[in-house]
Enzyme design. Structure first.
Site, PDB file in Angstrom:
ATOM      1  N   LEU A 110      -2.153   2.684   1.326  1.00  0.00           N
ATOM      2  CA  LEU A 110      -1.691   1.780   0.338  1.00  0.00           C
ATOM      3  C   LEU A 110      -1.210   0.510   0.801  1.00  0.00           C
ATOM      4  CD1 LEU A 110       1.268   4.390  -0.826  1.00  0.00           C
ATOM      5  CD2 LEU A 110      -0.669   3.403  -2.222  1.00  0.00           C
ATOM      6  N   ASP A 111      -1.685  -0.704   0.152  1.00  0.00           N
ATOM      7  CA  ASP A 111      -1.555  -1.820   0.552  1.00  0.00           C
ATOM      8  C   ASP A 111      -0.143  -2.210   0.871  1.00  0.00           C
ATOM      9  OD1 ASP A 111      -0.692  -3.216  -1.800  1.00  0.00           O
ATOM     10  OD2 ASP A 111      -2.697  -3.312  -2.640  1.00  0.00           O
ATOM     11  N   LEU A 112       0.061  -3.450   1.131  1.00  0.00           N
ATOM     12  CA  LEU A 112       1.500  -4.040   1.809  1.00  0.00           C
ATOM     13  C   LEU A 112       2.287  -4.110   0.554  1.00  0.00           C
ATOM     14  CD1 LEU A 112       3.018  -5.579   4.045  1.00  0.00           C
ATOM     15  CD2 LEU A 112       2.384  -7.628   2.708  1.00  0.00           C
ATOM     16  N   SER A 114       2.492  -1.993  -2.104  1.00  0.00           N
ATOM     17  CA  SER A 114       2.568  -0.858  -2.875  1.00  0.00           C
ATOM     18  C   SER A 114       3.246   0.104  -2.312  1.00  0.00           C
ATOM     19  CB  SER A 114       1.164  -0.504  -2.989  1.00  0.00           C
ATOM     20  OG  SER A 114       0.186  -1.081  -3.602  1.00  0.00           O
TER      21      SER A 114
END
Length: 245
Positions: A110-112, A114
């Site tokens: 999951l990106d920063l 999210s």
């Protein structure tokens, strides 16, 4: 050292990944960097087969025998990167996990910015299997967007679109709630490329202002509190993943 083809032997990177040291891809990098030895001999290629009796050393430390595969649910907060070490010095998921956990890696990322469900496992090879589109696992997200998503956009997403020469698999959207200029949607991805939802929404002139993963395959975020970890029982893993173990 036995590099013959034998049913009891496996590729070295796969064995390192299964032991929970790192992913198979990272194991191959370690081998090419000269950081892995088998029975005292430094390897120069990841195309090497080992048996359970071989002595494998990674970065000067013998690897233990692989533990049974374990899986945890983690409610990732916003503001953490899904990596063991960040070049920019940003806080990471793995720095913020409870100290009682063994070494784990994530199944997907999951990106920063999210949040939501992130699956963790002690088995790198297992993680790789479940990340592959061939696993058939969909990912479901609740997303807040700024702007109006039309039936036409929803229809196009369901057929799959091409953005900047990248082909995205069908994404299925339902509208949950409209609040002034914001809309909450549920979106289901069949593949899950890097920053896929953000890129798809931007393509249609919509801005993602919050993104929460609520399920990954058969596993749900449920009411797991932010920042908390919960192990999935061996019985449930066997029921859901028997053919994948």
């Amino acid at each position: 050292m036995g590099n013959d083809n034998n049913n009891s032997k496996e590729r070295i990177a796969k064995v390192i990944a299964r032991a929970g040291i790192c992913s198979r891809r990272d194991a191959e990098k370690l081998i090419l960097n000269g950081d892995v030895s088998v029975n005292g001999e430094v390897l120069t290629t990841p195309a090497f087969l080992v048996s359970k009796d071989d002595n494998i050393v990674v970065n000067g430390t013998p690897i233990g025998k692989a533990d049974k595969t374990r899986v945890w649910r983690y409610h990732k907060p916003c503001g953490l990167v899904t990596t063991h070490k960040d070049e920019k010095g940003r806080p990471t998921v793995f720095e913020n996990l409870p100290s009682y956990l063994p070494r784990v890696i994530s199944i997907g990322r999951l990106d920063l910015n999210s949040e939501g469900l992130l699956l963790l496992t002690n088995d790198g090879e297992f993680a790789r299997k479940l990340e592959m589109p061939s696993s058939g696992w969909s990912r479901k997200y609740r997303v807040r967007i700024h702007g109006t998503i039309t039936d036409e956009i929803i229809s196009k997403l369901a057929k799959g679109v091409i953005v900047e020469n990248v082909k995205y698999s069908p994404a299925f959207v339902s509208i949950d709630k409209v609040q002034n200029t914001n809309t909450w949607i549920t979106i289901t991805l069949t593949e899950g490329k890097n920053r896929e939802i953000r890129k798809l929404m931007e393509f249609f002139g919509l801005k993602v202002t919050r993104l929460i993963r609520i399920s990954y395959g058969p596993f749900q975020l449920g009411n797991l509190p932010e920042g908390e970890v919960s192990e999935i029982s061996g019985k449930v893993i066997a029921e859901q993943l028997g053919s994948k173990l």
